[in-house]
Design an enzyme around this catalytic site. Structure first.
Site, short mmCIF file in Angstrom:
data_model
loop_
_atom_site.label_atom_id
_atom_site.label_comp_id
_atom_site.label_asym_id
_atom_site.label_seq_id
_atom_site.Cartn_x
_atom_site.Cartn_y
_atom_site.Cartn_z
CG HIS A 1 42.33 49.72 15.81
ND1 HIS A 1 41.68 50.88 15.46
CD2 HIS A 1 41.39 48.93 16.38
CE1 HIS A 1 40.42 50.80 15.81
NE2 HIS A 1 40.20 49.63 16.37
P1 TYD Z 1 39.47 54.60 17.37
O1 TYD Z 1 38.97 53.35 18.02
O2 TYD Z 1 40.91 54.62 16.95
O3 TYD Z 1 38.55 54.97 16.13
P2 TYD Z 1 38.57 54.41 14.62
O4 TYD Z 1 38.98 52.97 14.65
O5 TYD Z 1 37.18 54.61 14.14
O6 TYD Z 1 39.51 55.22 13.81
O7 TYD Z 1 39.16 55.81 18.35
C1 TYD Z 1 39.37 57.15 17.95
C2 TYD Z 1 39.61 57.98 19.20
O8 TYD Z 1 38.46 57.94 20.04
C3 TYD Z 1 40.78 57.50 20.04
O9 TYD Z 1 41.46 58.66 20.51
C4 TYD Z 1 40.15 56.80 21.20
C5 TYD Z 1 38.81 57.49 21.33
N1 TYD Z 1 37.76 56.57 21.82
C6 TYD Z 1 37.26 56.72 23.10
O10 TYD Z 1 37.69 57.60 23.87
N2 TYD Z 1 36.27 55.88 23.53
C7 TYD Z 1 35.75 54.91 22.73
O11 TYD Z 1 34.84 54.16 23.14
C8 TYD Z 1 36.29 54.77 21.40
C9 TYD Z 1 35.78 53.71 20.47
C10 TYD Z 1 37.29 55.63 20.98
#
Ligand code: TYD
Length: 128
Positions: free
Chosen positions: A45
């Protein structure tokens, strides 16, 4: 890359970074990623406004980046190095080692609407 300062002693190593001196934004949130299974990938992303710094506190992982034109790849494997990841960059994290810990410092609190999770949408947003 941001240099994080070490204070080492016989009882271990302490690492610190200060806003203004090492960090280019005021940290509003931290999170960390652990227990990534072998072969798993994270990220995939971009953020519209969020700036971040990624640090490998333990172990190693690879961060692949693109702004839609150029590509960069960094292996983070040392607690003394932070990767500044400004807004508007697509990122993928992969090749996590066993016991890797990815610490993330973020410039804003969590906002789901700040994410772009579709690569074609990212390219269209970049060309606006
Ligand atoms: P995401 O940022 O997509 O993680 P990665 O890039 O490591 O795969 O986040 C994963 C999940 O966690 C998504 O459902 C959103 C949630 N999340 C929160 O609730 N708070 C946060 O601060 C972060 C970073 C993620």
């Amino acid at each position: 890359m941001i240099d994080i300062t070490e204070v080492s002693s016989e009882s271990g190593s302490l690492w610190y970074a200060e806003v203004g001196r090492h960090l280019p934004f005021v940290v509003q949130r931290i999170y960390y990623i652990i227990d990534v299974p072998e072969g798993a990938e994270r990220g995939a992303h971009a953020h519209k406004a969020l700036d971040q710094v990624l640090i490998s506190v333990s172990g190693s992982f690879v961060v692949d980046l693109t702004d839609g034109v150029s590509k960069w790849s960094y292996t983070l494997n040392h607690p003394g190095k932070g990767l500044f990841l400004p807004a508007g960059i697509w990122r993928g994290l992969q090749h996590f080692s066993t016991k890797a810990i990815c610490l993330v410092l973020a410039s804003q609190t969590y906002d789901a609407s700040d994410y772009i999770r579709d690569f074609d949408e990212f390219l269209a947003w970049k060309s606006k």
